[in-house]
Scaffold this motif. Structure first.
Motif, short mmCIF file in Angstrom:
data_model
loop_
_atom_site.label_atom_id
_atom_site.label_comp_id
_atom_site.label_asym_id
_atom_site.label_seq_id
_atom_site.Cartn_x
_atom_site.Cartn_y
_atom_site.Cartn_z
N PRO A 14 39.59 14.99 9.33
CA PRO A 14 39.28 13.67 9.88
C PRO A 14 39.32 12.60 8.81
N GLU A 18 33.59 7.65 14.71
CA GLU A 18 33.09 6.58 15.57
C GLU A 18 32.00 7.13 16.45
N SER A 29 31.57 2.68 13.11
CA SER A 29 32.87 3.21 12.78
C SER A 29 32.94 3.23 11.26
N TYR A 67 29.98 16.98 18.52
CA TYR A 67 31.20 16.46 17.91
C TYR A 67 32.42 16.80 18.76
N GLU A 68 33.37 15.88 18.76
CA GLU A 68 34.64 16.16 19.39
C GLU A 68 35.74 15.64 18.48
N PHE A 69 36.92 16.21 18.65
CA PHE A 69 38.07 15.73 17.91
C PHE A 69 38.91 14.86 18.81
N ASP A 70 39.37 13.75 18.25
CA ASP A 70 40.17 12.79 18.98
C ASP A 70 41.54 13.39 19.29
#
Ligand SMILES: [Zn+2]
Length: 70
Positions: A14, A18, A29, A67-70
């Motif tokens: 990453p 955000e 951010s 958490y998440e990944f975009d």
């Protein structure tokens, strides 16, 4: 002998994060490295992060997080 082939998948680290604070509703951010420093996290401990609340840099409340990944 015939060469066989495979696919190498590159995992992208990453570069920024955000989130919105549920207390003061600030949109935060920031640079990923700064986020780790501010929250006292290290990349190598990633799977354990979900057990640690983070702190809003504005109101300083502790926030439960996933958490998440975009
Ligand atoms: Zn806040």
């Amino acid at each position: 002998m015939k060469r066989l082939e495979t696919i190498v998948t590159l995992a992208q680290a990453p570069t920024d994060v955000e989130f919105t604070c549920p207390y003061c509703e600030s949109n935060i951010s920031e640079d990923f490295e700064d986020f780790l420093d501010d929250q006292g996290l290290s990349w190598s401990d990633f799977p354990d992060w979900e057990y640690d609340p983070i702190k809003c840099p504005f109101c300083e409340n502790e926030i439960e997080v996933s958490y998440e990944f975009d």
